[in-house]
Design a protein around this motif. Structure first.
Motif, PDB file in Angstrom:
ATOM      1  N   ALA A  59      30.486  40.273  38.033  1.00 51.00           N
ATOM      2  CA  ALA A  59      31.237  41.282  37.276  1.00 51.00           C
ATOM      3  C   ALA A  59      30.846  42.685  37.738  1.00 51.00           C
ATOM      4  CB  ALA A  59      30.968  41.117  35.779  1.00 51.00           C
ATOM      5  N   GLU A  60      29.568  42.901  37.918  1.00 48.59           N
ATOM      6  CA  GLU A  60      29.085  44.217  38.331  1.00 48.59           C
ATOM      7  C   GLU A  60      29.547  44.558  39.750  1.00 48.59           C
ATOM      8  OE1 GLU A  60      24.706  45.865  39.089  1.00 48.59           O
ATOM      9  OE2 GLU A  60      25.022  45.219  37.003  1.00 48.59           O
ATOM     10  N   VAL A  61      29.489  43.579  40.632  1.00 51.18           N
ATOM     11  CA  VAL A  61      29.913  43.809  42.013  1.00 51.18           C
ATOM     12  C   VAL A  61      31.410  44.110  42.079  1.00 51.18           C
ATOM     13  CG1 VAL A  61      30.269  42.642  44.236  1.00 51.18           C
ATOM     14  CG2 VAL A  61      28.034  42.562  43.122  1.00 51.18           C
ATOM     15  N   GLU A  62      32.204  43.331  41.363  1.00 51.38           N
ATOM     16  CA  GLU A  62      33.653  43.566  41.371  1.00 51.38           C
ATOM     17  C   GLU A  62      33.969  44.954  40.846  1.00 51.38           C
ATOM     18  OE1 GLU A  62      37.750  41.712  39.481  1.00 51.38           O
ATOM     19  OE2 GLU A  62      36.078  40.346  39.873  1.00 51.38           O
ATOM     20  N   CYS A  86      20.507  43.050  38.467  1.00 50.18           N
ATOM     21  CA  CYS A  86      21.926  42.654  38.472  1.00 50.18           C
ATOM     22  C   CYS A  86      22.066  41.137  38.507  1.00 50.18           C
ATOM     23  CB  CYS A  86      22.695  43.328  39.607  1.00 50.18           C
ATOM     24  SG  CYS A  86      22.547  42.606  41.225  1.00 50.18           S
ATOM     25  N   PHE A  87      20.976  40.415  38.678  1.00 47.19           N
ATOM     26  CA  PHE A  87      21.004  38.949  38.691  1.00 47.19           C
ATOM     27  C   PHE A  87      20.321  38.356  37.455  1.00 47.19           C
ATOM     28  CE2 PHE A  87      21.863  39.320  43.276  1.00 47.19           C
ATOM     29  CZ  PHE A  87      22.826  38.347  43.419  1.00 47.19           C
ATOM     30  N   GLN A  88      20.095  39.140  36.433  1.00 46.83           N
ATOM     31  CA  GLN A  88      19.477  38.596  35.218  1.00 46.83           C
ATOM     32  C   GLN A  88      20.087  39.237  33.980  1.00 46.83           C
ATOM     33  OE1 GLN A  88      15.469  40.654  35.104  1.00 46.83           O
ATOM     34  NE2 GLN A  88      15.098  39.387  36.875  1.00 46.83           N
ATOM     35  N   LEU A  89      20.194  38.419  32.949  1.00 40.59           N
ATOM     36  CA  LEU A  89      20.592  38.972  31.660  1.00 40.59           C
ATOM     37  C   LEU A  89      19.358  39.594  31.038  1.00 40.59           C
ATOM     38  CD1 LEU A  89      22.910  36.184  30.202  1.00 40.59           C
ATOM     39  CD2 LEU A  89      23.556  38.289  31.394  1.00 40.59           C
ATOM     40  N   ALA A  96      28.485  35.984  26.320  1.00 40.46           N
ATOM     41  CA  ALA A  96      29.771  36.394  25.733  1.00 40.46           C
ATOM     42  C   ALA A  96      30.097  37.847  26.098  1.00 40.46           C
ATOM     43  CB  ALA A  96      29.742  36.218  24.222  1.00 40.46           C
ATOM     44  N   GLN A  97      29.117  38.725  26.034  1.00 40.54           N
ATOM     45  CA  GLN A  97      29.343  40.126  26.406  1.00 40.54           C
ATOM     46  C   GLN A  97      29.734  40.250  27.878  1.00 40.54           C
ATOM     47  OE1 GLN A  97      25.482  41.645  25.425  1.00 40.54           O
ATOM     48  NE2 GLN A  97      26.137  42.469  23.451  1.00 40.54           N
ATOM     49  N   GLN A  98      29.037  39.511  28.723  1.00 34.98           N
ATOM     50  CA  GLN A  98      29.317  39.580  30.156  1.00 34.98           C
ATOM     51  C   GLN A  98      30.696  39.009  30.480  1.00 34.98           C
ATOM     52  OE1 GLN A  98      27.464  41.230  32.486  1.00 34.98           O
ATOM     53  NE2 GLN A  98      26.255  41.870  30.734  1.00 34.98           N
ATOM     54  N   LEU A  99      31.070  37.917  29.806  1.00 29.78           N
ATOM     55  CA  LEU A  99      32.410  37.358  30.015  1.00 29.78           C
ATOM     56  C   LEU A  99      33.485  38.345  29.589  1.00 29.78           C
ATOM     57  CD1 LEU A  99      31.854  33.666  28.873  1.00 29.78           C
ATOM     58  CD2 LEU A  99      32.494  34.412  31.188  1.00 29.78           C
ATOM     59  N   VAL A 105      37.015  43.965  33.665  1.00 28.08           N
ATOM     60  CA  VAL A 105      36.933  44.321  35.081  1.00 28.08           C
ATOM     61  C   VAL A 105      38.066  43.653  35.857  1.00 28.08           C
ATOM     62  CG1 VAL A 105      35.541  43.990  37.177  1.00 28.08           C
ATOM     63  CG2 VAL A 105      34.456  44.829  35.077  1.00 28.08           C
ATOM     64  N   ALA A 106      38.316  42.381  35.583  1.00 26.22           N
ATOM     65  CA  ALA A 106      39.377  41.639  36.279  1.00 26.22           C
ATOM     66  C   ALA A 106      40.736  42.295  36.042  1.00 26.22           C
ATOM     67  CB  ALA A 106      39.387  40.178  35.830  1.00 26.22           C
ATOM     68  N   ALA A 107      40.990  42.725  34.818  1.00 24.55           N
ATOM     69  CA  ALA A 107      42.261  43.396  34.504  1.00 24.55           C
ATOM     70  C   ALA A 107      42.354  44.716  35.270  1.00 24.55           C
ATOM     71  CB  ALA A 107      42.377  43.630  33.000  1.00 24.55           C
ATOM     72  N   GLU A 108      41.249  45.439  35.359  1.00 25.44           N
ATOM     73  CA  GLU A 108      41.238  46.698  36.114  1.00 25.44           C
ATOM     74  C   GLU A 108      41.461  46.439  37.599  1.00 25.44           C
ATOM     75  OE1 GLU A 108      37.528  48.567  35.058  1.00 25.44           O
ATOM     76  OE2 GLU A 108      38.210  48.980  33.014  1.00 25.44           O
ATOM     77  N   THR A 109      40.882  45.359  38.123  1.00 25.29           N
ATOM     78  CA  THR A 109      41.086  45.001  39.524  1.00 25.29           C
ATOM     79  C   THR A 109      42.557  44.725  39.775  1.00 25.29           C
ATOM     80  OG1 THR A 109      38.850  44.095  39.721  1.00 25.29           O
ATOM     81  CG2 THR A 109      40.478  43.349  41.343  1.00 25.29           C
ATOM     82  N   GLU A 110      43.156  43.907  38.921  1.00 29.12           N
ATOM     83  CA  GLU A 110      44.574  43.575  39.085  1.00 29.12           C
ATOM     84  C   GLU A 110      45.440  44.825  38.996  1.00 29.12           C
ATOM     85  OE1 GLU A 110      48.106  40.579  37.929  1.00 29.12           O
ATOM     86  OE2 GLU A 110      46.024  39.961  37.734  1.00 29.12           O
ATOM     87  N   ASP A 111      45.181  45.666  38.004  1.00 26.59           N
ATOM     88  CA  ASP A 111      45.962  46.901  37.867  1.00 26.59           C
ATOM     89  C   ASP A 111      45.846  47.762  39.121  1.00 26.59           C
ATOM     90  OD1 ASP A 111      46.724  46.128  35.315  1.00 26.59           O
ATOM     91  OD2 ASP A 111      45.334  47.501  34.291  1.00 26.59           O
ATOM     92  N   TYR A 112      44.630  47.893  39.632  1.00 24.51           N
ATOM     93  CA  TYR A 112      44.422  48.730  40.816  1.00 24.51           C
ATOM     94  C   TYR A 112      45.147  48.142  42.028  1.00 24.51           C
ATOM     95  CZ  TYR A 112      42.439  50.999  44.825  1.00 24.51           C
ATOM     96  OH  TYR A 112      42.305  51.660  46.019  1.00 24.51           O
ATOM     97  N   VAL A 113      44.946  46.858  42.296  1.00 22.02           N
ATOM     98  CA  VAL A 113      45.546  46.235  43.484  1.00 22.02           C
ATOM     99  C   VAL A 113      47.067  46.306  43.415  1.00 22.02           C
ATOM    100  CG1 VAL A 113      45.836  44.040  44.722  1.00 22.02           C
ATOM    101  CG2 VAL A 113      43.552  44.785  43.990  1.00 22.02           C
ATOM    102  N   ARG A 114      47.617  46.141  42.229  1.00 20.93           N
ATOM    103  CA  ARG A 114      49.080  46.196  42.092  1.00 20.93           C
ATOM    104  C   ARG A 114      49.610  47.630  42.126  1.00 20.93           C
ATOM    105  NH1 ARG A 114      51.378  41.478  41.882  1.00 20.93           N
ATOM    106  NH2 ARG A 114      50.307  39.677  40.983  1.00 20.93           N
TER     107      ARG A 114
END
Length: 187
Positions: A59-62, A86-89, A96-99, A105-114
């Motif tokens: 999530a952080e890398v994306e 970045c590899f430990q909670l 749940a927070q990370q998900l 983040v995934a929604a932001e990625t999609e918005d940006y790419v589109r």
């Protein structure tokens, strides 16, 4: 969660790239199905990897790569001194927070790419010692890099999960499908 990427609509390269990325995200999310926080934090092998840590990392890398593409700083600045985090909670961080964060983040990625005019649009890589100086990469490169990064860690997640409780990716797909089935009301 996506387990098979259907053929893209003719000419929908963005959709194809985003679908492959989502398929790999699903592999990591699936590896966390049915685990306790303690299990998600555990490191069942000689590696330092845990499923919770892998989730946080991808999530952080994306987020960081999409921020760079927008020529903004990543939300979390990593240095040699804090890279391991970045590899430990950490205390107070949950799966749940990370998900939820990764979903955002995934929604932001999609918005940006589109939203970019072309996948050929470029952005500069940071002036870090591990990148060539004055290098630029395309949004297409960004998508492929995110697919590769996520797929690599989805493979790690498969191994960590199987080490925890013996469940394989195939069993987790079945578990996921059962969880998605509507439950009959209790009589």
């Amino acid at each position: 969660m996506v387990t098979h990427v259907r053929a893209e609509a003719q000419g929908d390269e963005r959709g194809a790239l985003l679908s492959f990325l989502e398929e790999q995200r699903g592999g990591i999310r699936r590896a966390l199905l049915g685990l306790t926080e303690e299990q998600a934090r555990s490191r069942p092998s000689a590696s330092e990897l845990s499923l919770g840590g892998l989730l946080k990392h991808v999530a952080e890398v994306e987020q960081g790569w999409v921020a760079r593409a927008k020529q903004q700083p990543p939300a979390v600045k990593r240095t040699q001194a804090n890279w391991h985090e970045c590899f430990q909670l950490l205390d107070g961080e949950t799966v749940a927070q990370q998900l939820a964060y990764w979903e955002k983040v995934a929604a932001e990625t999609e918005d940006y790419v589109r939203s970019v005019p072309s996948l050929d649009e470029t952005f500069p890589l940071p002036n870090d010692p591990w990148f060539p100086p004055d290098e630029r990469v395309s949004v297409r490169w960004l998508c492929l890099h995110l697919i590769r990064e996520t797929a690599r860690h989805a493979g790690h997640a498969d191994i960590v999960r199987e080490s925890l409780d013996g469940r394989t990716a195939f069993e987790l797909v079945a578990l996921e499908q059962q969880a998605e089935q509507p439950q009959a009301p209790a009589e």
